[in-house]
Design a protein around this motif. Sequence first.
Motif, PDB file in Angstrom:
ATOM      1  N   ASP A   1       6.394 -15.334  -2.745  1.00 20.79           N
ATOM      2  CA  ASP A   1       6.731 -13.976  -2.325  1.00 20.79           C
ATOM      3  C   ASP A   1       5.453 -13.284  -1.876  1.00 20.79           C
ATOM      4  O   ASP A   1       4.467 -13.262  -2.606  1.00 20.79           O
ATOM      5  N   VAL A   2       5.489 -12.709  -0.684  1.00 21.21           N
ATOM      6  CA  VAL A   2       4.323 -12.064  -0.092  1.00 21.21           C
ATOM      7  C   VAL A   2       4.581 -10.571   0.032  1.00 21.21           C
ATOM      8  O   VAL A   2       5.635 -10.152   0.509  1.00 21.21           O
ATOM      9  N   LEU A   3       3.612  -9.769  -0.391  1.00 17.53           N
ATOM     10  CA  LEU A   3       3.655  -8.324  -0.217  1.00 17.53           C
ATOM     11  C   LEU A   3       2.316  -7.897   0.367  1.00 17.53           C
ATOM     12  O   LEU A   3       1.262  -8.208  -0.197  1.00 17.53           O
ATOM     13  N   VAL A   4       2.363  -7.221   1.513  1.00 17.13           N
ATOM     14  CA  VAL A   4       1.142  -6.772   2.197  1.00 17.13           C
ATOM     15  C   VAL A   4       1.191  -5.249   2.303  1.00 17.13           C
ATOM     16  O   VAL A   4       2.196  -4.688   2.736  1.00 17.13           O
ATOM     17  N   ILE A   5       0.112  -4.600   1.897  1.00 17.69           N
ATOM     18  CA  ILE A   5       0.021  -3.139   1.955  1.00 17.69           C
ATOM     19  C   ILE A   5      -1.220  -2.770   2.778  1.00 17.69           C
ATOM     20  O   ILE A   5      -2.320  -3.244   2.481  1.00 17.69           O
ATOM     21  N   LEU A   6      -1.011  -1.955   3.788  1.00 20.07           N
ATOM     22  CA  LEU A   6      -2.104  -1.515   4.644  1.00 20.07           C
ATOM     23  C   LEU A   6      -2.349  -0.022   4.464  1.00 20.07           C
ATOM     24  O   LEU A   6      -1.417   0.738   4.223  1.00 20.07           O
ATOM     25  N   GLU A   7      -3.583   0.353   4.624  1.00 23.96           N
ATOM     26  CA  GLU A   7      -3.974   1.753   4.700  1.00 23.96           C
ATOM     27  C   GLU A   7      -4.628   1.900   6.075  1.00 23.96           C
ATOM     28  O   GLU A   7      -5.744   1.416   6.290  1.00 23.96           O
ATOM     29  N   VAL A   8      -3.891   2.509   7.002  1.00 27.32           N
ATOM     30  CA  VAL A   8      -4.319   2.569   8.397  1.00 27.32           C
ATOM     31  C   VAL A   8      -4.548   4.011   8.808  1.00 27.32           C
ATOM     32  O   VAL A   8      -3.740   4.877   8.506  1.00 27.32           O
ATOM     33  N   GLU A   9      -5.643   4.241   9.513  1.00 24.93           N
ATOM     34  CA  GLU A   9      -5.926   5.575  10.050  1.00 24.93           C
ATOM     35  C   GLU A   9      -5.823   5.564  11.562  1.00 24.93           C
ATOM     36  O   GLU A   9      -6.455   4.750  12.230  1.00 24.93           O
ATOM     37  N   ASN A  10      -4.983   6.454  12.067  1.00 25.31           N
ATOM     38  CA  ASN A  10      -4.834   6.696  13.510  1.00 25.31           C
ATOM     39  C   ASN A  10      -4.476   5.445  14.309  1.00 25.31           C
ATOM     40  O   ASN A  10      -5.108   5.149  15.324  1.00 25.31           O
TER      41      ASN A  10
END
Length: 98
Positions: A5-14
């Motif tokens: 099971d894969v979970l990917v979390i991004l914190e992206v600006e603009n």
Amino acid sequence: MNGIDVLVILEVENLKDKELFEKHIIKEGFQTVPNEEFVYTAKSTTTTFSTKAYILEVFKKGLQKTELDSCNMVFLLNETPYPPYTYDRTTNDFEEVK
């Protein structure tokens, strides 16, 4: 084999074009998580090493399709967290945060 099971979390600006970015991510087998910004899931049937490499490659290619100020990523494989990564815009690649 049940797979990973894969979970990917991004914190992206603009991020300039989220639709274009997510179209690429979805085409590569990831799904968006409803009501969550920049959270994606998938199922992998390869090794954890191959899965990690695939995640980094897919998200790198997705980010290269648009413009952004910055991106940080964390991912979990079978609920095991991996070190965080940051996207380096000069090399167009993810670097592990030390």
